[in-house]
Design an enzyme around this catalytic site. Structure first.
Site, PDB file in Angstrom:
ATOM      1  CG  ASN A   2      60.407  40.393  42.747  1.00 28.67           C
ATOM      2  OD1 ASN A   2      59.258  40.647  42.380  1.00 28.67           O
ATOM      3  ND2 ASN A   2      61.371  41.304  42.734  1.00 28.67           N
TER       4      ASN A   2
ATOM      5  CG  HIS B 198      57.208  43.264  41.401  1.00 31.12           C
ATOM      6  ND1 HIS B 198      58.383  43.114  40.697  1.00 31.12           N
ATOM      7  CD2 HIS B 198      56.260  43.421  40.460  1.00 31.12           C
ATOM      8  CE1 HIS B 198      58.138  43.179  39.403  1.00 31.12           C
ATOM      9  NE2 HIS B 198      56.861  43.358  39.225  1.00 31.12           N
TER      10      HIS B 198
ATOM     11  CD  GLU C 253      61.035  45.249  42.465  1.00 25.90           C
ATOM     12  OE1 GLU C 253      60.488  44.142  42.664  1.00 25.90           O
ATOM     13  OE2 GLU C 253      61.641  45.516  41.420  1.00 25.90           O
TER      14      GLU C 253
ATOM     15  CG  ASP D  50      53.692  50.009  37.659  1.00 27.09           C
ATOM     16  OD1 ASP D  50      53.054  50.045  36.599  1.00 27.09           O
ATOM     17  OD2 ASP D  50      54.078  48.947  38.190  1.00 27.09           O
TER      18      ASP D  50
HETATM   19  C1  GLP Z   1      55.916  44.764  35.756  1.00 22.18           C
HETATM   20  C2  GLP Z   1      54.763  45.617  36.251  1.00 22.18           C
HETATM   21  C3  GLP Z   1      53.882  44.826  37.172  1.00 22.18           C
HETATM   22  C4  GLP Z   1      53.534  43.502  36.525  1.00 22.18           C
HETATM   23  C5  GLP Z   1      54.798  42.695  36.317  1.00 22.18           C
HETATM   24  C6  GLP Z   1      54.550  41.314  35.746  1.00 22.18           C
HETATM   25  O1  GLP Z   1      56.976  44.686  36.644  1.00 22.18           O
HETATM   26  N1  GLP Z   1      55.196  46.793  36.927  1.00 22.18           N
HETATM   27  O2  GLP Z   1      52.723  45.592  37.446  1.00 22.18           O
HETATM   28  O3  GLP Z   1      52.653  42.804  37.349  1.00 22.18           O
HETATM   29  O4  GLP Z   1      55.577  43.440  35.405  1.00 22.18           O
HETATM   30  O5  GLP Z   1      54.576  41.352  34.352  1.00 22.18           O
HETATM   31  P1  GLP Z   1      54.174  40.164  33.414  1.00 22.18           P
HETATM   32  O6  GLP Z   1      52.692  40.084  33.447  1.00 22.18           O
HETATM   33  O7  GLP Z   1      54.692  40.575  32.056  1.00 22.18           O
HETATM   34  O8  GLP Z   1      54.845  38.954  33.924  1.00 22.18           O
END
Ligand code: GLP
Length: 239
Positions: free
Chosen positions: A135, A137, A142, A67
């Protein structure tokens, strides 16, 4: 789903990196899907170590990132393009021409998503690394009332904006992103998820034990034939 529980993030990083190194040594032109966020950083550190120790070369791999934020310059310190270069690509021998990102600044996001999906379809991802949002995702898919298919432009939820805005001190956090869709992620041959810390324990519990529902996007992984979930004890606390 195969669940691996480790004491800490460093051990998880080493274990996932070992799987990736094995894959790339077996198939040097592997197609790897990468994720951003804090969770995969120890994996990227271990991959850099493996490269520095001469245990692997990444020169023939192709990469796809999950993304990218919209309306944020590629050069911004918070773009996922910058994140991946700072945390991995600048430290290994990856061929920049084989590094692929969604362009969050594309004039026509729909066309950009079609371009990205056709490239993924052509190459086929061997291993997709995933983090998970609080959440549940995956990528930026989402919670919603239906599962997504290919890449698309998404409005980020308050939960995600709240979690990720800690990184944005100068510019405000974007409220939109382009993300690979759920079906594209599910087409990856192997999926490796990493989650650490207690803020992920509800998402992990629902993903593993809950119904398969787009309200919990990660629950779709229950349907994938080759998923490895790497957790620390805090993220695994409710299992
Ligand atoms: C972002 C990314 C996700 C990732 C999520 C969790 O939203 N788009 O791909 O999995 O963060 O991030 P973290 O590993 O910092 O908790």
């Amino acid at each position: 789903m195969i669940i691996h529980i480790f004491d800490n993030a460093e051990q998880i990083g080493k274990a996932i990196a070992d799987m990736i190194v094995e894959q790339v040594n077996e198939k040097p032109d592997s197609v790897l899907g990468f994720a951003t966020g804090a969770s995969p950083v120890p994996t990227y550190k271990s991959l850099i170590n493996a490269y520095n120790e001469g245990r692997v070369s990444f020169k023939d791999i192709t990469t796809f990132n999950l993304d990218e934020y919209c309306d944020l310059p590629k050069s911004d310190k918070n773009s996922y393009y910058t994140f991946m270069h700072e945390n991995l690509f600048d430290h290994i021998d990856v061929n920049e021409e084989k590094v692929n990102f969604l362009n969050g600044n594309a004039e026509d996001p729909e066309k950009e998503c079609v371009r990205y999906d056709s490239l993924i379809d052509e190459k086929k991802i061997d291993i997709q690394i995933l983090g998970v949002g609080r959440n549940a995702h995956i990528g930026f898919n989402e919670p919603s009332d239906k599962f997504t298919k290919g890449s698309f432009r998404v409005a980020l939820t308050d939960s995600t904006i709240d979690a990720n805005s800690i990184y944005f001190d100068e510019n405000p956090m974007p409220h939109f992103a382009l993300t690979m869709g759920t079906v594209s992620i599910m087409r990856s041959k192997k999926i490796i998820m990493v989650a650490t810390g207690s803020s992920k324990q509800d998402a992990i519990f629902n993903m593993v034990n809950g119904d398969i529902t787009p309200e919990c996007p990660a629950s779709v992984l229950q349907l994938h034939p080759d998923v490895h979930i790497f957790l620390d004890k805090d993220a695994a606390a409710r299992l």
